[in-house]
Write a protein that holds these residues in place. Structure first.
Motif, PDB file in Angstrom:
ATOM      1  N   LYS A  75      -5.768   6.414  -6.877  1.00 25.90           N
ATOM      2  CA  LYS A  75      -4.768   5.372  -6.935  1.00 25.90           C
ATOM      3  C   LYS A  75      -4.148   5.146  -5.488  1.00 25.90           C
ATOM      4  CE  LYS A  75      -0.204   4.785  -8.770  1.00 25.90           C
ATOM      5  NZ  LYS A  75       1.068   5.420  -9.597  1.00 25.90           N
ATOM      6  N   ARG A  76      -4.157   4.028  -5.164  1.00 28.87           N
ATOM      7  CA  ARG A  76      -3.746   3.511  -3.736  1.00 28.87           C
ATOM      8  C   ARG A  76      -2.112   3.698  -3.633  1.00 28.87           C
ATOM      9  NH1 ARG A  76      -7.835   1.940  -0.766  1.00 28.87           N
ATOM     10  NH2 ARG A  76      -9.768   1.212  -1.661  1.00 28.87           N
ATOM     11  N   ARG A  77      -1.651   3.727  -2.668  1.00 25.27           N
ATOM     12  CA  ARG A  77      -0.082   4.014  -2.225  1.00 25.27           C
ATOM     13  C   ARG A  77       0.178   2.827  -1.287  1.00 25.27           C
ATOM     14  NH1 ARG A  77       1.691   9.088   0.901  1.00 25.27           N
ATOM     15  NH2 ARG A  77       1.022  10.121  -1.324  1.00 25.27           N
ATOM     16  N   TYR A  78       1.210   2.112  -1.652  1.00 26.65           N
ATOM     17  CA  TYR A  78       1.897   0.745  -1.193  1.00 26.65           C
ATOM     18  C   TYR A  78       3.134   1.079  -0.968  1.00 26.65           C
ATOM     19  CZ  TYR A  78      -2.444  -1.384  -3.005  1.00 26.65           C
ATOM     20  OH  TYR A  78      -3.811  -1.770  -3.267  1.00 26.65           O
ATOM     21  N   GLN A 113       3.855  -6.294  -0.282  1.00 23.08           N
ATOM     22  CA  GLN A 113       3.230  -4.880  -0.296  1.00 23.08           C
ATOM     23  C   GLN A 113       2.198  -4.892   0.691  1.00 23.08           C
ATOM     24  OE1 GLN A 113       2.396  -3.778  -4.091  1.00 23.08           O
ATOM     25  NE2 GLN A 113       4.392  -3.412  -4.789  1.00 23.08           N
ATOM     26  N   ALA A 137       0.026   1.925   2.551  1.00 28.63           N
ATOM     27  CA  ALA A 137       0.743   2.551   3.406  1.00 28.63           C
ATOM     28  C   ALA A 137      -0.276   3.259   4.652  1.00 28.63           C
ATOM     29  CB  ALA A 137       1.222   4.020   2.611  1.00 28.63           C
ATOM     30  N   SER A 154      -5.101   5.445   2.030  1.00 26.72           N
ATOM     31  CA  SER A 154      -3.799   5.599   1.090  1.00 26.72           C
ATOM     32  C   SER A 154      -4.146   5.868  -0.529  1.00 26.72           C
ATOM     33  CB  SER A 154      -2.866   4.659   1.118  1.00 26.72           C
ATOM     34  OG  SER A 154      -3.483   3.300   0.602  1.00 26.72           O
ATOM     35  N   MET A 208      -4.237   8.244  -3.517  1.00 28.85           N
ATOM     36  CA  MET A 208      -3.494   9.512  -4.163  1.00 28.85           C
ATOM     37  C   MET A 208      -4.617  10.234  -4.889  1.00 28.85           C
ATOM     38  SD  MET A 208       0.074   7.740  -5.226  1.00 28.85           S
ATOM     39  CE  MET A 208       0.572   9.372  -5.906  1.00 28.85           C
ATOM     40  N   SER A 234       1.845   8.498   7.595  1.00 22.69           N
ATOM     41  CA  SER A 234       1.106   7.206   7.318  1.00 22.69           C
ATOM     42  C   SER A 234       0.798   6.650   8.892  1.00 22.69           C
ATOM     43  CB  SER A 234       1.975   6.390   6.708  1.00 22.69           C
ATOM     44  OG  SER A 234       1.253   5.150   6.874  1.00 22.69           O
TER      45      SER A 234
END
Length: 535
Positions: free
Chosen positions: A70-73, A80, A83, A87, A89, A98
């Motif tokens: 899962k990517r973090r934004y 968006q 991060a 990124s 998760m 970051s």
């Protein structure tokens, strides 16, 4: 009753388990972790498909072999950004700070995407383009405001009487002997909404009825017919006796419920031809008082038989049917009385153009001229004859040479059309004064004033083609006897119905027996006889 949550069936057990997995009997516990690549051999399951559902990074899908990524934004939904470059998760996600920190948002005015418009004080130009100067606009006329006429003291008294009758539901409105020189439309308009008081009787069902309006305007100083009277559809009795009326509007024929009309002792020289249709067609019309009045009279009296051929043709051309002697209507009952007319003579035709200039030798006396015993006597012409002016004759010859038909229902002239449009405009009352100024056709001011007055009084129609016209170019007067006709129906021995008819002239004096009725035509072809270039 409790229902267990449905579970997925257990996965089949492979023949050889990898060294990094542990088989547990029962339900499989799902845990996060990093799994190596799937074995190349498909023998680890009973299916030929790989043991994963998808290999993309969609967080909504599960990957049982490579784990869940899962990517973090960061940022709002419309702006968006990741991060960091890594990124992800998961178990191998970098917990450090970051590499792309969140920027601070600065509020600033965004430029408009529309067309740039410079200010009045701006000195810059859009390149080297020179725009031409705008053309000067004509000054727009000020909006016209409809002025409410100020009522005189006599009109205010009449208005109080009218409002009292409307409030009380009284159908008899007496405005006689009030010294009214004119009466505004706003004074009489409330009578259109008068509601009579119903008569309630025992054992009789209630039923509303239309009012029988009776209006008395006698012994005043009225010089013009009140226009608001034409809107009173339930007017049954109208008395205008002893006023200064010089003309009745042709639209008086709209009062279909009129039973009594008293116009005696005025300054009337003729009656409108439309009044004949009202007398002979209105149901219940039984009283007509027209004498004394300074009516036109024929210079030579010659009685014409009712079965004269030319008279019959004239009636058919001007009224659309044969001689209108009497109407035997079975719905009227066995015995009834009605008004009829008998045609006796007619004058020559007065030809004029749309501007009102008379072209024929025969001319009606001027309305401003006071009539004498000799001036009110008019020449008569046979029903089969027609005196045509030289200008009209030349026009007929030109039409004959061009092989064009001269039909009564042809198009009206351009000037007559312009008059009709100008009379219906909002600035109609100010147009005649503008025409009288320098540089304008002042000769059209008087015809336009007449057209405005006719338009306000309900308009008028051509006698021959029935087309609306405000500027008639042909006019003549026909003399008729107004008679009270009584019809008595009897059944003879053979069973057929016989009608006994008796006529009585409503004028007791012989010099008042022939009543003048004015007829109008919208074109030179609308005349008592059919025009032809060979005449």
């Amino acid at each position: 009753m409790e229902v267990d949550e449905p579970t997925l069936p257990s996965l089949p057990v492979p023949d050889e388990l990898p060294a990094f997995t542990t088989y547990i009997t029962g339900e499989r516990k799902r845990s996060r972790g990093y799994y190596g690549p799937p074995p190349p051999s498909p023998g680890m399951s009973s299916s030929s498909d790989p043991a994963y559902f998808s290999s993309d990074d969609d967080p909504a899908l599960d990957n049982y072999l490579q784990g869940r990524r899962k990517r973090r934004y960061v940022g709002s939904w419309f702006d968006q950004v990741p991060a960091s470059s890594d990124s992800v998760m998961g178990d191998d996600a970098d917990p450090g700070p970051s590499s792309n920190p969140r920027h601070k948002r600065h509020l600033k005015r965004q430029p408009d995407s529309g067309v740039w418009v410079g200010q009045d004080a701006a000195t810059d130009t859009d390149g080297d383009i020179d725009l031409p100067p705008l053309a000067a606009r004509l000054p727009l006329p000020l909006p016209t405001v409809k002025r409410i006429p100020k009522l005189s003291s006599e009109e205010q008294r009449a208005q109080n009487v009218v409002l009292a009758c409307v409030d009380d539901g009284r159908e008899d409105v007496d405005l006689s002997q009030m010294g009214l020189a004119s009466i505004a439309d706003s004074v009489l308009e409330p009578l259109a909404g008068l509601t009579p008081i119903p008569v309630v009787e025992k054992d009789v069902p209630f039923a509303p009825r239309d009012p029988n309006l009776k209006l008395f305007l006698g012994n005043n100083q009225l010089s013009r017919f009140p226009r608001a009277l034409l809107d009173l559809q339930h007017l049954t009795v109208l008395s205008l006796r002893s006023n200064k009326l010089t003309e009745l509007p042709p639209a008086i024929a709209k009062l279909k419920n009129l039973t009594t009309l008293n116009i005696a002792n005025n300054r009337l020289r003729h009656l409108p031809g439309e009044l004949i249709d009202l007398m002979e067609g209105a149901i219940g019309f039984h009283t007509l008082n027209i004498h004394p009045n300074p009516f036109f009279q024929p210079k030579h009296r010659r009685y014409v038989l009712d079965d004269d051929l030319m008279q019959h043709k004239y009636e058919y051309r001007t009224r659309g049917s044969g001689i209108h002697g009497f109407l035997v209507d079975r719905d009227r009952g066995e015995n009834f009385t009605l008004f009829t007319t008998a045609l006796r003579a007619r004058t020559p035709v007065q030809f004029s153009n749309s501007a009102g200039h008379v072209l024929s030798k025969f001319i009606f006396p001027d309305m401003a001229q006071r009539l004498t015993d000799s001036s009110k006597q008019l020449e008569t012409e046979d029903f089969g004859s027609l005196a045509i002016p030289q200008t009209v004759r030349q026009h007929l010859e030109s039409l004959g040479e061009s092989k064009r038909s001269f039909q009564p229902k042809g198009p009206s002239s351009l000037l007559a059309t312009a008059m009709r449009v100008a009379a219906r405009s909002n600035d109609a009352e100010s147009l005649p004064n503008l025409l009288r100024s320098d540089g304008c056709p002042s000769h059209l001011a008087d015809p336009l004033e007449r057209a405005i007055v006719v338009g306000k009084m309900g308009g008028q129609h051509c006698t021959v083609c029935k087309r609306e016209t405000l500027c008639p170019v042909t006019e003549w007067i026909e003399f008729r006897e107004i008679r009270s006709t009584t019809v008595e129906k009897t059944i003879n021995a053979e069973g057929t119905t016989e009608a006994r008819i008796r006529h009585r002239n409503i004028s007791g004096r012989e010099d008042e027996a022939w009543v003048p009725f004015l007829r109008r035509g919208c074109s030179w072809a609308c005349t008592p006889n059919v025009l032809d270039s060979s005449d």
